[in-house]
Design an enzyme around this catalytic site. Structure first.
Site, mmCIF file in Angstrom:
data_model
loop_
_atom_site.group_PDB
_atom_site.id
_atom_site.type_symbol
_atom_site.label_atom_id
_atom_site.label_comp_id
_atom_site.label_asym_id
_atom_site.label_seq_id
_atom_site.Cartn_x
_atom_site.Cartn_y
_atom_site.Cartn_z
ATOM 1 C CG ASP A 37 -63.228 71.515 41.483
ATOM 2 O OD1 ASP A 37 -62.144 71.688 41.216
ATOM 3 O OD2 ASP A 37 -63.823 72.097 42.370
ATOM 4 C CB THR A 73 -62.600 75.635 43.893
ATOM 5 O OG1 THR A 73 -61.649 74.584 43.370
ATOM 6 C CG2 THR A 73 -63.851 75.209 43.653
ATOM 7 C CG ASP A 192 -59.524 70.362 42.497
ATOM 8 O OD1 ASP A 192 -58.808 71.200 41.835
ATOM 9 O OD2 ASP A 192 -59.648 70.374 43.734
ATOM 10 C CG HIS A 196 -55.216 70.041 44.556
ATOM 11 N ND1 HIS A 196 -54.451 71.115 44.193
ATOM 12 C CD2 HIS A 196 -56.492 70.407 44.334
ATOM 13 C CE1 HIS A 196 -55.325 72.110 44.174
ATOM 14 N NE2 HIS A 196 -56.598 71.642 44.108
ATOM 15 C CG ASP A 239 -63.243 74.693 39.343
ATOM 16 O OD1 ASP A 239 -62.706 73.794 38.590
ATOM 17 O OD2 ASP A 239 -63.164 74.628 40.467
ATOM 18 C CG HIS A 240 -59.705 75.696 38.792
ATOM 19 N ND1 HIS A 240 -58.785 74.165 39.100
ATOM 20 C CD2 HIS A 240 -60.304 75.532 39.774
ATOM 21 C CE1 HIS A 240 -59.049 73.535 40.052
ATOM 22 N NE2 HIS A 240 -60.177 74.443 40.515
ATOM 23 C CG HIS A 340 -56.191 75.171 40.974
ATOM 24 N ND1 HIS A 340 -57.512 75.999 41.600
ATOM 25 C CD2 HIS A 340 -56.270 73.980 41.551
ATOM 26 C CE1 HIS A 340 -57.916 75.461 42.362
ATOM 27 N NE2 HIS A 340 -57.482 74.228 42.494
HETATM 28 ZN ZN LIG Z 1 -61.739 73.719 41.717
#
Ligand SMILES: [Zn+2]
Length: 478
Positions: A37, A73, A192, A196, A239-240, A340
Site C-alpha cells: 500500500d 486506497t 502507506d 502518512h 494503489d497510489h 494522497h
Molecule cells: Zn493506500
C-alpha cells in the site's frame, strides 16, 4: 457420409488452431498479485532495493502507472481487480454516502462489509471461480466482504496484526495444496502507514522502504523454496503514491462555509460536499473562489478525464486541493504529513509496477500504462473471460513473452453504459483477434479440401477411415 465427416474434422481442426497457439500453456496460467500500500513509483530509487531490482532484471518494469481518480486506497484496489474507473465500480472513495441506499461507507467503521457497496462490479476472484478455478486472498481489500453471494475460495479475515510472513506462508500453502489456487492476492499496509505519519520526504522513510524490500526478499525466497518462482506470474504493484504535506498548507473550510449548510462526506484532498436542502448555491458560491489552491466543481463539471461523475455516491460538489495542500473542516482536526487522493495525473500519486514469471519478458522496461489495464492482463494470464472494463489489453501486451491475442472478444466498455463513447481500442483488439482467427480457419479449411480432392482423384475407391486417419493425425499433432 464422408463429406460431412470431413467437414466436421476440418471444423475441429480449425477450432484447435484458433484456440491452442493463442493462449498460454496451462502451467503458465497462475498469478500472484501483490500490493504494498502507498508504494510510490520512485521509492524504488530512494534507498537500495536489491530485491525489487532483482525482479526488474529478470522481469518487467513499468515506470509510470496512471492510477484512477480519486487516488485513494479503496477506489484503486477495486480498480486493480475490476479494470473499472471509480464511477463504474462504485467504490468512489474511502468515505462515501449513498443517497439511494441511505447508507455511509467508512474505513473507520465496520460498514465496509456491507455487500451493497461492492456489487456495482464483479471482482476478478469471483469471475475466476465462476470459470471453475480457485482463488486465495491474504488481506487484499474487499476479499473478506461477501460480494454477489461469494467470498474467495480461501481468504483471511482482515487483521492488521497478522505478519507479512504469515500472509506469504498462507498464500504458498494455497498454491501448493492438492487443489491449488491459480490466483493469489497478497496485501501489506506499508509503506502507506508510515508515509502518512512521516511524510514521504522524511529521511526516516529510507528504513521503511528497506524493510519492504526485505519483505519482498522473503516472498521470493519462499516462492523458490516451493518451486513456484519460475512457474507462477508474480505481479508487484500498489494503489497510489504519496506527497509531502505541511501545516503551512492547510485549507480550513470553517473559514468559508457555515457548518450547518452542508455535510462533509469525505475530507481531504478531495472534499465531498453534500449541501443541505436549499443551500446548494450558497455553499457553491462561498467555496468557488475561496482559496487559490482549491478547485471547486459542481458534479456535472468534474473533468471528463477523471471519469468521476456518473455515480450517486459522488456528491453534488467536490473541492480538490492542489498537490501538497490539506483540507480540514477545522484546524483542530487531525492532520497527517503525507497524503494522497490528488489528481491522478500527478507523478507523485503513481504507484510502482513490476512483474516476473513465465508469461513475462526478461529485463524489459515499459514507459507507461493505466492501472485499468492490469485487469485484462490478469484475465489473459488466468485464461478467463473479462467482464466489461475500462482497460486495454493491447496497451500492456508488450510486457508478455509472446504476442498472444485472445480469441474471446471483449465486451463493451462500462463507460458506454453512462452514455460515453466506446473507446476505440476495444474494437481494434476485437477485430485483430477475430481477423487472425478467421484467416487461420479459412486457410485450414482450404488446405483440407485441397488434400481431400487430391485423394479423391488419386484413389478410385477411397477408404474413408484410412484417409481420415492419414489426414487428420499429422495435422492434429502439428
Ligand atoms: Zn493506500
Amino acid at each position: 457420409n464422408m463429406t460431412s465427416k470431413l467437414l466436421w474434422a476440418s471444423f475441429i481442426l480449425a477450432t484447435l488452431t484458433f484456440a491452442t497457439p493463442l493462449s498460454l500453456h496451462p502451467d503458465q496460467q497462475k498469478v500472484l498479485l501483490v500490493s504494498f500500500d502507498g508504494f510510490r513509483w520512485d521509492y524504488l530509487y530512494k534507498v537500495p532495493t536489491p530485491h525489487f531490482h532483482y525482479v526488474m532484471k529478470y522481469g518487467v518494469h513499468v515506470k509510470q502507472v496512471t492510477n484512477i481518480f480519486i487516488t485513494k486506497t479503496y477506489p484503486n484496489f477495486y480498480t486493480l481487480v475490476t479494470g473499472l474507473f471509480a464511477e463504474s465500480h462504485g467504490i468512489v472513495s474511502n468515505d462515501m454516502f449513498d443517497p439511494i441506499l441511505n447508507k455511509s461507507f467508512s474505513l473507520d467503521h465496520m460498514n465496509i462489509y456491507d455487500s451493497e457497496f461492492w456489487e456495482e462490479a464483479t471482482p476478478i476472484w469471483i469471475t475466476n471461480q465462476r470459470a471453475g478455478h480457485t482463488s486465495g486472498a491474504a488481506m487484499w481489500p474487499g476479499t473478506d466482504v461477501k460480494i454477489h453471494k461469494s467470498f474467495p475460495t480461501h481468504y483471511m479475515p482482515y487483521n492488521e496484526s497478522v505478519s507479512f510472513e504469515d500472509r506469504v506462508d498462507k498464500i504458498i500453502e494455497w498454491f501448493t495444496s492438492k487443489e491449488p489456487i491459480n490466483l493469489g492476492l497478497l496485501y501489506w499496509e506499508d509503506p502507506d502507514d508510515m508515509g502518512h505519519h512521516l511524510g514521504p520526504d522524511s529521511p526516516l522513510m529510507g528504513p521503511v522502504i528497506s524493510d519492504i524490500d526485505n519483505k519482498l526478499g522473503y516472498l521470493i525466497k519462499m516462492l523458490k523454496k516451493a518451486n513456484l518462482w519460475n512457474t507462477l506470474n508474480l505481479i508487484i504493484t500498489s494503489d497510489h503514491g504519496m506527497t509531502q504535506c505541511s501545516e503551512n498548507r492547510i485549507i480550513e473550510l470553517d473559514q468559508y462555509l457555515d457548518k450547518d449548510h452542508y455535510i462533509l462526506i469525505d475530507q481531504s484532498p478531495v472534499a465531498a460536499i453534500l449541501p443541505k436542502e436549499g443551500k446548494f448555491d450558497e455553499v457553491y458560491e462561498a467555496l468557488a473562489h475561496a482559496h487559490p489552491n482549491l478547485t471547486v466543481y459542481k458534479k456535472e463539471e468534474i473533468p471528463e478525464r477523471w471519469h468521476y461523475r456518473h455515480n450517486d455516491r459522488i456528491q453534488p460538489i467536490i473541492a480538490v486541493a492542489d498537490e501538497g495542500w490539506y483540507i480540514l473542516q477545522n484546524k483542530s482536526d487531525d492532520f497527517l504529513l503525507g497524503s494522497h487522493g490528488y489528481d491522478n495525473a500527478l507523478p507523485e500519486m503513481h504507484p510502482m509496477f513490476l512483474a516476473h514469471g513465465p508469461a513475462f519478458r526478461n529485463n524489459f522496461t515499459k514507459e507507461s500504462m493505466n492501472s485499468t489495464d492490469l485487469y485484462p492482463l490478469l484475465c489473459h494470464l488466468l485464461n478467463i473471460t473479462a467482464m466489461p472494463h475500462n482497460g486495454s489489453f493491447q496497451n500492456v501486451q508488450d510486457l508478455l513473452n509472446s504476442a498472444t491475442p485472445r480469441t474471446t472478444p471483449y465486451m463493451k466498455s462500462t463507460t458506454f453504459l453512462h452514455g460515453s463513447i466506446k473507446p476505440k481500442e476495444y474494437e481494434q483488439e476485437e477485430s485483430y483477434a477475430y481477423f487472425i482467427g478467421v484467416s487461420l480457419g479459412s486457410i485450414i479449411v482450404i488446405v483440407f479440401f485441397v488434400i481431400f480432392i487430391k485423394h479423391l482423384i488419386h484413389s478410385q475407391i477411397p477408404d474413408l477411415q484410412d484417409m481420415q486417419a492419414e489426414i487428420a493425425q499429422p495435422l492434429l499433432h502439428a
